[in-house]
Write an enzyme that holds these catalytic residues in place. Structure first.
Site, short mmCIF file in Angstrom:
data_model
loop_
_atom_site.label_atom_id
_atom_site.label_comp_id
_atom_site.label_asym_id
_atom_site.label_seq_id
_atom_site.Cartn_x
_atom_site.Cartn_y
_atom_site.Cartn_z
N GLU A 1 -9.79 41.28 36.34
CA GLU A 1 -9.18 41.37 35.08
C GLU A 1 -8.81 42.60 34.76
O GLU A 1 -7.86 43.17 34.24
CB GLU A 1 -10.27 40.79 34.10
CG GLU A 1 -9.35 40.51 32.70
CD GLU A 1 -10.17 39.58 31.60
OE1 GLU A 1 -10.94 38.83 32.10
OE2 GLU A 1 -9.56 39.78 30.57
N ARG B 1 -16.31 34.84 34.97
CA ARG B 1 -16.41 33.40 34.61
C ARG B 1 -17.58 33.30 33.50
O ARG B 1 -18.78 33.25 33.92
CB ARG B 1 -16.63 32.46 35.41
CG ARG B 1 -16.11 31.33 35.89
CD ARG B 1 -16.40 30.62 37.21
NE ARG B 1 -15.52 29.41 37.45
CZ ARG B 1 -15.34 28.95 38.36
NH1 ARG B 1 -15.95 29.10 39.49
NH2 ARG B 1 -14.46 27.61 38.58
N ARG C 1 -18.96 36.98 22.81
CA ARG C 1 -19.01 35.73 23.36
C ARG C 1 -20.24 35.40 23.51
O ARG C 1 -20.83 34.01 23.34
CB ARG C 1 -18.14 35.50 24.67
CG ARG C 1 -17.59 34.29 24.93
CD ARG C 1 -16.70 33.82 25.84
NE ARG C 1 -15.34 33.74 25.59
CZ ARG C 1 -14.97 32.33 25.17
NH1 ARG C 1 -15.45 31.49 24.95
NH2 ARG C 1 -13.66 32.60 24.78
N GLU D 1 -13.75 28.07 33.09
CA GLU D 1 -15.25 28.64 32.94
C GLU D 1 -16.22 27.55 32.68
O GLU D 1 -17.26 27.81 33.19
CB GLU D 1 -15.15 29.58 31.60
CG GLU D 1 -14.37 30.79 32.03
CD GLU D 1 -14.14 31.69 30.88
OE1 GLU D 1 -14.56 32.95 30.83
OE2 GLU D 1 -13.35 31.09 30.21
N GLN E 1 -5.58 39.56 38.07
CA GLN E 1 -5.48 38.70 37.15
C GLN E 1 -4.59 39.32 35.94
O GLN E 1 -4.47 38.43 35.14
CB GLN E 1 -6.88 38.03 36.46
CG GLN E 1 -7.85 37.49 37.72
CD GLN E 1 -9.17 37.33 37.07
OE1 GLN E 1 -10.25 37.85 37.81
NE2 GLN E 1 -9.35 36.60 36.20
N PHE F 1 -17.73 34.92 30.65
CA PHE F 1 -17.34 36.19 29.93
C PHE F 1 -18.36 36.36 28.86
O PHE F 1 -18.43 36.58 27.68
CB PHE F 1 -16.20 35.79 29.21
CG PHE F 1 -15.41 36.93 28.60
CD1 PHE F 1 -14.75 37.84 29.53
CD2 PHE F 1 -15.27 37.54 27.23
CE1 PHE F 1 -14.06 39.02 29.37
CE2 PHE F 1 -14.53 38.56 26.95
CZ PHE F 1 -14.02 39.45 27.63
N PHE G 1 -12.14 35.36 39.30
CA PHE G 1 -13.44 35.12 38.46
C PHE G 1 -13.90 35.99 37.32
O PHE G 1 -15.04 35.95 37.13
CB PHE G 1 -14.61 34.74 39.38
CG PHE G 1 -14.45 34.03 40.82
CD1 PHE G 1 -14.31 32.77 40.73
CD2 PHE G 1 -14.71 34.61 42.02
CE1 PHE G 1 -13.88 31.96 41.92
CE2 PHE G 1 -14.36 33.89 43.19
CZ PHE G 1 -14.17 32.60 43.00
#
Ligand SMILES: Cc1cc2nc3c(=O)[nH]c(=O)nc-3n(C[C@H](O)[C@H](O)[C@H](O)COP(=O)(O)OP(=O)(O)OC[C@H]3O[C@@H](n4cnc5c(N)ncnc54)[C@H](O)[C@@H]3O)c2cc1C
Ligand code: FES
Ligand code: FES
Lengths: 778, 486
Positions: free
Chosen positions: A248, A358, A326, A727, A213, A360, A244
């Site tokens: 990353e 997804r 988050r 997300e 990603q 995070f 998903f």
């Protein structure tokens, strides 16, 4: 004066007609005929080596000896790579420098990469790897959140976010409640596992195909590992078989090893993890333990709330900082807390380094406040929906714990409409009645909201680039920094470009994301794909369009307002000509037909040291009602009906968005019900394949599943006023968890808040049922 | 013996020799045959990304298609069969209706699972084996992480309504393959420096001879367990004797002793007969594995395997079943429960193999239940599986046969619980005693599927469930409830 024909054309143009359509995924026909190429499907150049990664069998140990001489001389082996064989930096971490590609003097989780073997065949590489002599000296392994808390083992100082005096407000409040919830992690279970293939080029350069990603990051890490400059590495990805968040940061390991092997041997090299290795070696969603307490009034309105969020980050930092941030950001979900204290601990453990998934951290952050809403309602004998509605953000109650003012809350209208269209109130009454006459099976229903902040919270990541070429035959090539993992980003951005030129979609060719086309890109993550790349592509396309308009004015003697693009045709004053004809003429008049575009998200800023600012450009909203049934003898459970109303602003592509909503919901449901990661006391993951790790299957989808899109535009200026969708829908599944809680609570006549941890497996549900029964008998 | 594998691909004959006999069909497709459309998602039969269609003659001599997992199918198992993959379906540029429908309903996102779904839907479209079920069941063996399944299930319905293209009947091409001579392969494994052998005997006598000749050989049926030894444990199998072409083992017969199921009979072929006799067994089999697994896997293999968590043994032990074993020219019978000696140890001599299992008929007073508990309903190995058979007359339990999987090192009868029930009135007090007795019958273990405590608690509750169901007063099946109307 423009004539009426032109006016009509412009009116049609003002109403986008490619953007906003339910256009099929650009690769759909290739998907269904097996022609869509994933990295493992690319014909291997002859002589391609296959790589196997040898893994640590210990959770925490000093590496006393790693002797690979027998591996080196084994049949078919072309090269063996250890830490000593890395010419550059032995690290694949995104931020901290704490993820060695190959272990050096210690290992910190079971599955950590020790060395790599590249051989003619994978079987040879695997067999050879067993010949290594590895000696460990075991060190105490800290495996769980509790153990890390005890040992005070953290990856960074605990963070605190404050709004007013929460402790004081709670102490003063007429009513108080508190609780604890453990929330399990989640494996991404993208159907395509991690893979990279590298081909050596001249000058020691390398081309890498990576299922990532984040091609730019892979590029940087590969270059650092090789000890060369970024311009020596091209990273390319046409599509992933799912990401998903799992692709990353994690792909850098595979890419770096493949590149090292390729450059060292001068042969192409491929590294594909099989499912077990993928699940053991690569990071997952963080599991959390949350303690919460709330003070509230007789109507159930919050006076204050505290959250103590503890997460298992694993052995290294990865993105744990932002992920846990988050979780803090979403501890309020859609509710005004009045006063809040949110403490977040980032524990280091000797387990795989957990990573983006997804949502995070947001999903884990939201669970506790939704537990609190259920608990408050049970304590008041109220309908949990009323408690939820009473606590939503609204005028005068709009300040988040991180100092952002919630200007765009539509949660109340959205939830009320959903309550009505789903018949929530009547069904709840019917369920309560039904439960009275059903001793074994019990039902539950819950309506929960989602408010999800859109933007990378690391502000600098909120930028994107795009590249658009218009060729002289009127065809368009589009490239941008976003990656395609099934979410339909490519088609959405292509729609934007086709819209700008007023041409049919078939004329726009979407090309593989590659670091030599658009540089310095951010990961396709944080749901930001179309927000960022759509805007960048819009910018690029508009630049070319402007040049075409300028040229048309010159050529046809009209004003810019008299030029319009639609239906593959350009109207310039009284002249109408095919788009490709205008392009051809522009070319002969030496008009540049290629442009780069750029976008950065406005308005956002954030001071992480104080946890204050405006981290989010806007919020995406949604709500879901879930009805479930449980078996109080076995804990087996079923989600029977789900109604969703979700806000995607003005949808770029409703079919794609509905797909994201449905898929996200089911994935969230799996996280909260059947997907259980089990580690043993040696730190070994026991659920490392689909035989033991159970993602939802077809029949787990609720038989009755209704999804609707909220119909308002984004109040912020986003790409065609759409909203991000990747997300947020995952968290709609919290309604399933709440409904299960309600069903369990029914065995105690809705007087006792069940202790239910996630995932709510049959075992946990039975335990919660028995516990509520025991407590209500006391 | 014949030394090449003969099969059809896209209806065209292919011949294959000199390959590792434990090469999987997935490896064959993606490698030498250069058809990368079929994907690997797990290499253990659980995700369906590798689904392909195998055609073979049914009892009526027509080609019957079955969806199978190519990742755990060995290449020689293609012999005499027709193979279709996702690349086979387009006619010229025209998508097959199931492909068209998948496109139309937005049934693919990342697309990686899609070839497998397309093949499952194609076999369903051909009315293939095991597909006479609701679409969720037909697709239970295909995992999708992106879509949430709705659009895919819808595609099945859409495809049903689309005009059917002309299909070429592969029967004559299949017949022309000429595989009457038994297949026998020998392949030198360069890595291990050993010769690997494969035999596909075509008669019981030939099988018995080979089994005696190679007493250490792996007897292979559907490969839904053995396949994983190779793909997951990376074991090298030296000699394999496959029973899939032994005609005598593929029959079911009504005998005096009951329904005799040959060791080569696959779940999907036995399903209808068993479900009719014992509806609860049918319901359990609906959830056992998936269409793909049931299309390959055999009941004989499930028993022979001796796993403590196999689902058929407890169900069949409770029903009452006899196992027939053969060594050379001799057979012997034993009660099914006696076959399981200890963990990993069964009452089977070298060279001996399972020939059949006979399920005894039940009298009119039989109350029979099978309960399968797992984290996920479909295609999940049981944490606990209970087979409960009670003969009840006028509220009195005359005989009790109860067996559990997942509670001990073997599938095992709950003899103390049986004793607590036999001869007693079927009431709450008796059930409580039987539950108590389970504690002396079993000492289950903790593992990733469930804790010992859950296993014990739920096992007891399954006895309670059976009682409640016998009383018929409360609804106990969460799978049978639907959302309430307001
Ligand atoms: C995805 C998946 C899901 C599954 N789900 C379930 C489930 O829900 N419940 C369940 O119980 N099982 C399940 N299984 C396990 C498996 O399907 C069964 O055990 C199956 O019945 C084995 O049969 P087979 O024909 O494939 O045996 P094989 O794999 O061919 O053989 C299994 C074992 O039996 C021996 N064997 C086979 N036939 C004979 C014979 N005639 N004589 C002597 N020995 C023989 C073999 O040597 C081997 O040891 C699942 C498997 C997979 C891959
Ligand atoms: S690859 Fe998953 S079932 Fe075959
Ligand atoms: S479309 Fe991605 S797994 Fe199904």
């Amino acid at each position: 004066m423009p004539d009426s024909g032109q006016a009509k054309t412009r009116a049609a143009e003002a109403q986008p007609h490619i953007v906003g359509q339910s256009i099929r995924h650009d690769s759909a026909e290739k998907h269904v005929s097996g022609l869509a190429q994933y990295i493992d499907d690319i014909p291997e150049p002859s002589g391609t080596l296959q790589i196997y990664l040898a893994q640590s069998s210990r959770a925490h140990a000093r590496l006393l000896k790693l002797d690979v001489s027998a591996v080196r001389s084994a049949q078919g082996v072309a090269c063996v790579l250890t830490a000593a064989d890395v010419p550059g930096k032995n690290d694949y971490s995104p931020i901290m420098g704490d993820d060695p590609i190959f272990a050096e003097d210690k290992v910190e989780y079971v599955g950590q990469c020790l060395f790599a073997v590249a051989a003619e065949t994978l079987a040879q590489a695997r067999a050879a790897s067993a010949l290594a002599v590895v000696e460990y000296e075991d060190l105490p392994a800290v495996l769980t959140i509790d153990a890390a808390r005890e040992a005070d083992l953290t990856l960074e100082p605990s963070q605190v976010m404050r709004l007013g005096d929460a402790q004081g407000e709670i102490a003063k409040a007429p009513r108080r409640l508190w609780g604890h919830v453990a929330i399990g992690g989640q494996d991404h279970f993208y159907l395509e596992g991690h893979i990279a293939m590298a081909a050596p080029k001249e000058d020691g350069d390398v081309h890498v195909w990576s299922s990532t990603q984040n091609p730019s990051e892979v590029q940087h890490i590969v270059a650092k590992a090789l000890g060369i400059r970024d311009h020596g590495v091209v990273v390319e990805n046409r599509r992933m078989g799912g990401g998903f968040g799992g692709k990353e940061t994690q792909p850098s390991l595979m890419a770096a090893v493949a590149a090292l092997a390729a450059v060292k041997t001068g042969r192409p090299a491929k590294l594909r993890l099989d499912r077990d290795d993928d699940m053991v070696m690569t990071g997952k969603r963080h599991d959390f333990e949350v303690d919460w307490s709330v003070g509230f009034d007789d109507q159930g309105r919050l006076k204050g709330a505290t959250f103590d969020l503890a997460s298992r980050c694993g052995y290294s930092y990865d993105l744990s900082g932002s992920i846990n941030d988050r979780a803090m950001f979403h501890s309020d979900n859609a509710y005004f807390l009045n006063a809040a204290e949110i403490v977040s601990h980032r524990f280091k453990t000797h387990t795989v380094s957990n990573t983006a998934f997804r949502g995070f951290g947001g999903p884990q952050g939201m669970i506790a406040i939704e537990r609190a809403m259920d608990a408050i309602a049970l304590s008041l004998g109220a309908d949990p929906l009323d408690v939820r509605l009473a606590n939503l953000y609204g005028p005068g109650r709009d300040l988040t714990p991180y100092g952002q003012v919630v200007e765009d809350s539509i949660a109340k209208e959205l939830m009320e409409r959903l309550a009505e269209t789903s018949d929530y109130r009547k069904r709840r009454a019917a369920i309560l009645e039904w439960n009275r006459t059903s001793p074994v099976l019990k039902r539950g229903i819950a309506l929960t909201p989602v408010k999800f902040g859109i933007s990378f919270t690391a502000t600098h990541l909120n930028q994107a680039g795009a590249l658009v070429h218009v060729y002289t035959d009127g065809s368009v090539m589009l490239n941008h920094g976003g990656t395609e993992m099934g979410q339909g980003l490519y088609i959405k951005v292509a729609q934007v470009v086709a819209e700008v030129f007023g041409i049919e979609l078939e004329r726009v060719r979407i090309t593989a994301t590659a670091t030599d086309k658009v540089p310095n890109t951010s990961a396709t993550a944080a749901s930001s794909g179309s927000d960022l790349n759509g805007m960048a592509a819009l910018d690029a396309a508009q630049r070319i369009r402007q040049r075409l308009i300028d040229f048309a004015c010159q050529e046809f003697g009209c004003g810019p307002e008299q030029v319009s693009f639609a239906n593959n045709t350009v109207q310039a004053g009284a002249t109408e000509l095919p788009f490709q004809e205008l392009v051809r003429r522009a070319y002969f008049n030496r008009v540049g037909l290629s442009a780069t575009g750029y976008y950065k998200t406005p308005k956002i800023h954030y001071d992480r040291s104080k946890h204050q600012g405006r981290p989010f450009f806007y919020y995406a909203y949604g709500a879901a009602v879930s009805e479930v049934a449980i078996d109080t003898l076995t804990g087996e459970n079923r989600t029977l009906r789900v109604d969703i109303l979700h806000d995607v602003g003005r949808s770029l592509n409703p079919a794609i968005d509905l797909g994201q909503i449905e898929g996200g919901f089911i994935q969230g449901m799996g996280w909260l019900t059947t997907e259980e990661l089990v580690y043993d006391d040696q730190g070994r993951l026991r659920t490392h394949a689909p035989s033991t790790y159970k993602i939802p299957a077809c029949s787990d989808r609720p038989k009755d599943f209704r999804i609707d899109l909220w119909d308002g535009p984004n109040r912020e200026e986003t790409i065609y006023r759409s909203k991000a969708v990747g997300e947020p829908p995952l968290m709609l599944a919290i309604s399933v968890f709440s409904a299960l809680t309600q069903a369990v609570a029914s065995v105690g006549d809705h007087r006792i808040m069940p202790d239910l941890d996630a995932p709510a497996t049959p075992e946990r549900i039975l335990k919660a049922v028995d516990d509520v029964r025991r407590r209500s008998a006391q | 013996m014949r030394e090449t594998i003969r099969f059809l691909l896209d209806g065209e004959p292919r011949e294959l020799g000199g390959v590792d006999p434990t090469l999987t069909v997935l490896q064959l497709l993606r490698g030498p045959l250069r058809r990368p459309g079929t994907k690997e998602g797990c290499a253990e039969g659980d995700c369906g990304a590798c689904t392909v269609a195998l055609g073979e003659f049914d009892a009526k001599g027509k080609v019957q298609w079955r969806a199978v997992n190519a990742c755990i199918l060995f290449a020689p198992m293609l012999d005499g069969r027709a193979l279709m993959t996702v690349e086979s379906l387009k006619q010229g540029d025209a998508l097959h209706p199931v492909q068209q429908a998948m496109v139309q309903t937005h049934g693919s996102q990342c697309g990686f699972c899609t070839p497998g779904f397309v093949m499952s839907l194609w076999v369903r479209d051909q009315k293939g084996a095991g597909c006479d079920m609701p679409v969720e069941d037909v697709l239970a063996g295909n995992l999708c992480r992106c879509t949430g399944y709705g659009p895919i299930a819808e595609a099945a319905a859409v495809a049903d309504g689309l005009p059917k293209p002309k299909t070429v009947d592969q029967a004559s091409a299949l017949k022309a393959l000429d595989v009457a001579e038994s297949l026998g392969l020998a392949w030198d494994d360069p890595q291990a420096g050993r010769t690997r052998r494969w035999f596909s005997p075509r008669s019981l006598a030939e099988l018995a001879d080979l089994a005696e000749q190679y007493p250490q050989a792996v007897i292979l049926a559907g490969a839904t367990d053995v396949g994983l030894w190779v793909t997951k444990q990376h074991r090298a199998l030296d000699t394999v004797i496959w029973i899939g072409d032994v005609a005598e083992l593929k029959t079911m017969a009504e005998t005096e002793a009951g329904l005799r199921i040959g060791a080569g009979v696959r779940y999907s072929d036995a399903y209808a007969a068993l479900a009719e006799r014992l509806p609860d067994l049918g319901e359990m089999m609906r959830r056992l594995g998936s269409v793909q697994v049931r299309n390959s896997g055999t009941i004989g293999g499930n028993i022979a395997n001796g796993s403590p968590i196999g689902d058929m043994p407890p169900a069949l032990i409770a029903a009452g079943a006899t196992l027939t074993l053969r060594l050379g020219g001799k057979t012997r019978d034993l009660p099914l429960e006696d076959y399981f000696l200890a963990y990993g140890k069964q009452d089977r001599a070298p060279g001996e193999f399972v020939e059949a299992v006979t399920v005894h008929p039940a009298g009119p007073d039989r109350f029979y239940r099978v309960y399968k508990l797992s984290k996920r309903f479909d295609q999940d190995i049981s944490a606990v599986c209970a087979g409960i058979a009670l003969d009840i007359k006028d509220g009195q339990i005359e005989a009790a046969r109860i067996a559990f999987g997942g509670m001990a090192a073997t599938p095992k009868r709950a003899s103390n619980a049986e004793q607590a029930l036999a001869g007693q009135a079927f009431d709450e007090a008796t059930v409580d005693l039987a539950c108590k007795a389970l504690e002396t019958d079993f000492a289950p273990i903790d593992d990733m599927r469930a804790s010992a405590a859950y296993r014990m608690a739920s096992a007891k509750n399954l006895l309670r469930r059976a009682y409640l169901e016998w009383r018929g007063e409360a609804s106990t099946r969460v799978l049978e409830v639907e959302a309430l109307d307001a």
